[in-house]
Each structure stands twice: as C-alpha cells, then as structure tokens.
Design a protein around this motif. Structure first.
Motif, mmCIF file in Angstrom:
data_model
loop_
_atom_site.group_PDB
_atom_site.id
_atom_site.type_symbol
_atom_site.label_atom_id
_atom_site.label_comp_id
_atom_site.label_asym_id
_atom_site.label_seq_id
_atom_site.Cartn_x
_atom_site.Cartn_y
_atom_site.Cartn_z
ATOM 1 N N ALA A 182 3.690 94.190 -22.141
ATOM 2 C CA ALA A 182 2.452 93.413 -22.160
ATOM 3 C C ALA A 182 1.374 94.045 -21.274
ATOM 4 O O ALA A 182 0.327 93.441 -21.050
ATOM 5 C CB ALA A 182 2.726 91.990 -21.681
ATOM 6 N N GLU A 183 1.628 95.269 -20.775
ATOM 7 C CA GLU A 183 0.693 96.016 -19.930
ATOM 8 C C GLU A 183 0.377 95.302 -18.626
ATOM 9 O O GLU A 183 -0.716 95.425 -18.074
ATOM 10 C CB GLU A 183 -0.583 96.362 -20.702
ATOM 11 N N VAL A 184 1.356 94.550 -18.135
ATOM 12 C CA VAL A 184 1.270 93.977 -16.796
ATOM 13 C C VAL A 184 1.674 95.067 -15.819
ATOM 14 O O VAL A 184 2.672 95.758 -16.047
ATOM 15 C CB VAL A 184 2.203 92.753 -16.663
ATOM 16 N N PRO A 185 0.944 95.270 -14.719
ATOM 17 C CA PRO A 185 1.306 96.351 -13.792
ATOM 18 C C PRO A 185 2.639 96.104 -13.096
ATOM 19 O O PRO A 185 2.841 95.060 -12.483
ATOM 20 C CB PRO A 185 0.145 96.350 -12.785
ATOM 21 N N VAL A 186 3.550 97.061 -13.243
ATOM 22 C CA VAL A 186 4.871 96.997 -12.607
ATOM 23 C C VAL A 186 5.196 98.383 -12.067
ATOM 24 O O VAL A 186 4.652 99.387 -12.521
ATOM 25 C CB VAL A 186 5.966 96.554 -13.612
ATOM 26 N N PRO A 187 6.111 98.479 -11.090
ATOM 27 C CA PRO A 187 6.518 99.804 -10.617
ATOM 28 C C PRO A 187 7.245 100.571 -11.719
ATOM 29 O O PRO A 187 7.834 99.987 -12.630
ATOM 30 C CB PRO A 187 7.470 99.494 -9.452
ATOM 31 N N ASP A 188 7.218 101.899 -11.636
ATOM 32 C CA ASP A 188 8.042 102.701 -12.535
ATOM 33 C C ASP A 188 9.506 102.347 -12.313
ATOM 34 O O ASP A 188 9.914 101.998 -11.204
ATOM 35 C CB ASP A 188 7.830 104.194 -12.267
ATOM 36 N N ALA A 189 10.292 102.450 -13.369
ATOM 37 C CA ALA A 189 11.714 102.113 -13.260
ATOM 38 C C ALA A 189 12.533 103.011 -14.162
ATOM 39 O O ALA A 189 12.027 103.550 -15.161
ATOM 40 C CB ALA A 189 11.944 100.650 -13.641
ATOM 41 N N LEU A 190 13.796 103.190 -13.802
ATOM 42 C CA LEU A 190 14.708 103.911 -14.667
ATOM 43 C C LEU A 190 14.967 103.080 -15.911
ATOM 44 O O LEU A 190 15.126 101.858 -15.830
ATOM 45 C CB LEU A 190 16.034 104.186 -13.946
ATOM 46 N N THR A 191 15.020 103.732 -17.051
ATOM 47 C CA THR A 191 15.194 103.003 -18.310
ATOM 48 C C THR A 191 16.638 102.969 -18.785
ATOM 49 O O THR A 191 17.011 102.103 -19.556
ATOM 50 C CB THR A 191 14.319 103.628 -19.414
ATOM 51 N N ARG A 230 -1.281 87.161 -15.943
ATOM 52 C CA ARG A 230 -0.795 87.931 -17.088
ATOM 53 C C ARG A 230 0.733 87.954 -17.125
ATOM 54 O O ARG A 230 1.347 87.917 -18.198
ATOM 55 C CB ARG A 230 -1.360 89.348 -17.037
ATOM 56 N N ALA A 231 1.348 87.995 -15.945
ATOM 57 C CA ALA A 231 2.811 87.926 -15.907
ATOM 58 C C ALA A 231 3.291 86.566 -16.398
ATOM 59 O O ALA A 231 4.239 86.463 -17.191
ATOM 60 C CB ALA A 231 3.299 88.194 -14.485
ATOM 61 N N ALA A 232 2.635 85.514 -15.946
ATOM 62 C CA ALA A 232 3.015 84.166 -16.381
ATOM 63 C C ALA A 232 2.812 83.990 -17.881
ATOM 64 O O ALA A 232 3.568 83.266 -18.539
ATOM 65 C CB ALA A 232 2.211 83.123 -15.601
ATOM 66 N N ALA A 233 1.787 84.656 -18.434
ATOM 67 C CA ALA A 233 1.517 84.539 -19.870
ATOM 68 C C ALA A 233 2.639 85.114 -20.721
ATOM 69 O O ALA A 233 2.748 84.795 -21.906
ATOM 70 C CB ALA A 233 0.197 85.240 -20.212
ATOM 71 N N CYS A 234 3.489 85.929 -20.127
ATOM 72 C CA CYS A 234 4.640 86.460 -20.851
ATOM 73 C C CYS A 234 5.762 85.429 -20.980
ATOM 74 O O CYS A 234 6.763 85.684 -21.666
ATOM 75 C CB CYS A 234 5.161 87.711 -20.142
#
Length: 401
Positions: free
Chosen positions: A157-166, A323-327
């Motif tokens: 949803a293009e909410v800013p989050v830290p990079d993470a291992l996938t 925006r996070a809550a909107a998810c």
C-alpha cells in the motif's frame, strides 16, 4: 440516553477482570449504555478441543463446531462484539501455547495457529446472533499478528516501512549470509508472531565483533525466557543460540532504522488510530534500541517532540499512521508504532498492533473530536457516531494481503 443509544449493546471477547476489559467496560457505562457481556477467551479456546486433538492442533473448521459457548447464546440481536487481547491469563496462555512456563519466549507459532482458529470460532459464534457485528475483523487481526504479512501489506500500500528480508531465515548462519549479501550491519530480528518485544533482537555486526540487545534471557539449558531487563550479548555462540531457538517458529528481519532522539534518548511513538484517524499518541523514550515502556522505556513529552519535528514532519507522522490504519479498515482501533529518522524528516512504520490501545489515562490529541477522551472512550464515541466495519470496507481495495 437517546433511543438510538439504547439499542447499542456491546460484548467483549477477552479475559474477565483484565484491565483492558475493565477500562472498556467503564467507557461504555460512562455513556449510560448497558453493561457489556464479557466472553472469556479461555471458554472460546477450550471449545477448539476435540477428541484426538491436542491444544493448538484443532483445525479452523473444528472451531466452527459446537457453537454453544458461555455468553454468545445470551447476546441480544445486533450486539457489537469487541475482540480484545487474551491478556496474560495463565490458563488462556496454556490453551494457546500448551503447558509450560508463561515467561518462555518460544511457542509463538503454536500460539498463532491456535489464536487464528479461536478468531475463526469467534466469527462463527457471532454469526449465530442475528445482526451482530464484529468491531475487529478476524482476518485483519491475523495479519497484524504476523509481522511478515503485516509488513508485506503495508509495503504493497506504499506505506513507509523499513527494508526487510523477503525470504525465510532458518538459522544464524543464514541471517549472517543475508546481511552480508545486502551489506547490512545492523538489523532487528523479530519473532514473526511475538508481541511486547518478546524475543526481539537488535543485532549489530562490526567486523569480527557482534552485539545483540534483547529482553530474552538465555538461561540454564539454553532456555529462553522473557525478562523485564534488557540484556546485551557479545558472544557469537550466545547470539547463534538465541537466533537458532527462535528461527524454527518464523522470523521477520528488518534493516535497522536510525531513530531521532530527544534529550539524548532515542524515541518512537505509539499512535492509536480510531475509525482510521490518529486520535492518541504517546512518545516512548529509550536509552538503547528498545523503547517499550515495560522494558524501562519512559513516556516522553509529546509537545516537545512536536516542536522538535516541526509541523511538516509531524503531519508526515500522522499521515503515515492513517495510511497504515487504512490497510485494516474493518478494525475499529489499531495501535501504530511509528519511527522518525535521525534526519527528523524520514518516517517508517515499525508495527501495527491489533490490541495497541492499552494506554491508561492518555487523552485524545488536541484538536481532534476525541480530545480529552481516553482510547476506549474514543472507540465508544466512534461507534455511537455510526462507525461500523462496513463503513470502512470501501477502502479495503487499496490494501493487499
């Protein structure tokens, strides 16, 4: 009390006597509404037990069997059912994770499987009550309790989050290999299904030296237990043992996000969003990477943080939380952990918490309709103003699981 208010009735799935349940009950009674019915999580979870099944192995389908459970059969039509935290009740914890020391760090994967089955049973039981409505969506709660799924949903949803291992990390060696491949020297290693920083490791590598900061206490027999005292491990064997104990249950690994500081202490914020809107915020200060209040963190001065950030960055913080809550549009309230970068401009969401509203005595943000109300009173007010999960459903298409 208006006639419309008189038709509003609440039930809470929680732990009787837990302060979450008590504070929500108090908020309901202050509005002259009927006493909420309290349905015990232990009763719900005990209903998952079937012949031939151990706790935690019952299927989601089994959770829909035998719908009679204490409380649901007494609910009035149209009751609004709040799903609250199982809390720290020993019997409930044993039903979720199996028998054992409640302070142990491990058992999160089994806890999650059983909890998700319990959520399915709550959904099924609620469906037996005419016109009853859940104030928290079981599917959304399940996503919030899996840090990997939650991170994926926010990023989509293009909410800013830290990079993470996938990909999965199944051992300490794999963790080091993935860090080296990305040239990351600092990460947060988080159990996929943990809460309250249980098992979280702030891990750093400097050449041949390692440093791990965590509340996990590595005791005799290499057993891991939660501690209220944050510990530092600099022996690679100890760190490998801790990561190795946690990895089989699933890990979420994020690149370290350098936080801004206030009065020489790093800080982040817990922002509660009610009906999708940021309504409450608390600053959490820490002398190290952990800011959790129960681990020695302290509440900071919100006005001081706002002044330090300035109006542009503060609005960026609130926007990221909204925006996070909107998810999670079918959840009445979520707690958003948000970090501000050391540059005082960048913002990243660390976690979204299904039960992140336990902030006793915290008044609503000035300038919002709930100014002066605590988090529970704000939720009751939103329901009385007409919020229902269906009203938020239109935004659900913007988010991806």
């Amino acid at each position: 009390m208006s006639d419309e208010q008189g038709d509003v009735r609440f039930a809470v799935v929680g732990t009787p006597g837990d302060r979450r349940v008590t504070m929500f009950r108090d908020a309901v009674l202050r509005r002259d509404l009927p006493e909420p019915v309290v349905i015990s999580w232990s009763d719900v979870l005990a209903g998952l037990l079937a012949p031939g099944h151990a706790v935690g192995e019952a299927s989601v389908e089994a959770g829909a069997q035998g719908l009679g459970v204490r409380g649901f059969d007494a609910l009035a039509p149209g009751t609004l059912v709040r799903i609250d935290s199982p809390g720290e009740d020993a019997r409930t914890d044993a039903l979720l994770r199996g028998p054992g020391d409640p302070s142990r760090v491990t058992g999160g994967a089994r806890w999650y499987r059983t909890f998700v089955a319990g959520l399915a049973r709550v959904r099924a039981l609620t469906a037996t009550v005419p016109s009853a409505c859940l104030l928290g969506d079981p599917g959304e709660i399940a996503v919030m309790f899996d840090k990997r799924l939650s991170h994926r949903r926010l990023r989509a949803a293009e909410v800013p989050v830290p990079d993470a291992l996938t990909g999965p990390v199944t051992s300490y060696d794999e963790l080091r290999e993935e860090m080296a491949r990305r040239r990351w020297t600092r990460v947060f290693v988080k159990p996929a299904h943990g809460s309250s920083a249980s098992g979280v490791i702030a891990f750093q590598v400097h050449g041949a030296r390692v440093k791990a900061v965590t509340s996990a206490d590595l005791g005799p027999g290499q057993a891991l237990h939660n501690s209220l005292r944050v510990r530092t491990y600099e022996s690679e064997d100890d760190v490998a043992t801790i990561v190795g104990a946690l990895a089989p249950e699933g890990l979420h690994v994020e690149r370290w996000f350098p936080k801004a500081s206030l009065s020489g202490r790093a800080f982040d914020l817990r922002v509660v969003c009610v009906a999708g809107t940021p309504t409450h915020a608390v600053v959490r200060l820490g002398r190290g990477p952990m800011t959790n209040l129960h681990l020695g963190g302290a509440r900071g001065d919100l006005d001081g943080v706002r002044a330090r950030l300035g109006p542009v960055t503060w609005e960026r913080v609130l926007d990221a939380c909204a925006r996070a809550a909107a998810c999670f549009p079918r959840s009445l309230a979520v707690g958003v952990d948000v970090m501000v970068g050391a540059d005082l401009r960048s913002v990243a969401i660390a976690e979204v918490n299904a039960f992140g509203d336990l902030l006793p005595g915290l008044p609503g943000l000035t300038g919002t309709p709930v100014a002066g109300l605590d988090t529970y009173a704000a939720q009751v007010a939103a329901v009385l103003d007409g919020w229902r999960p269906e009203a938020g459903g239109a935004r659900e298409t913007a988010c991806v699981t």
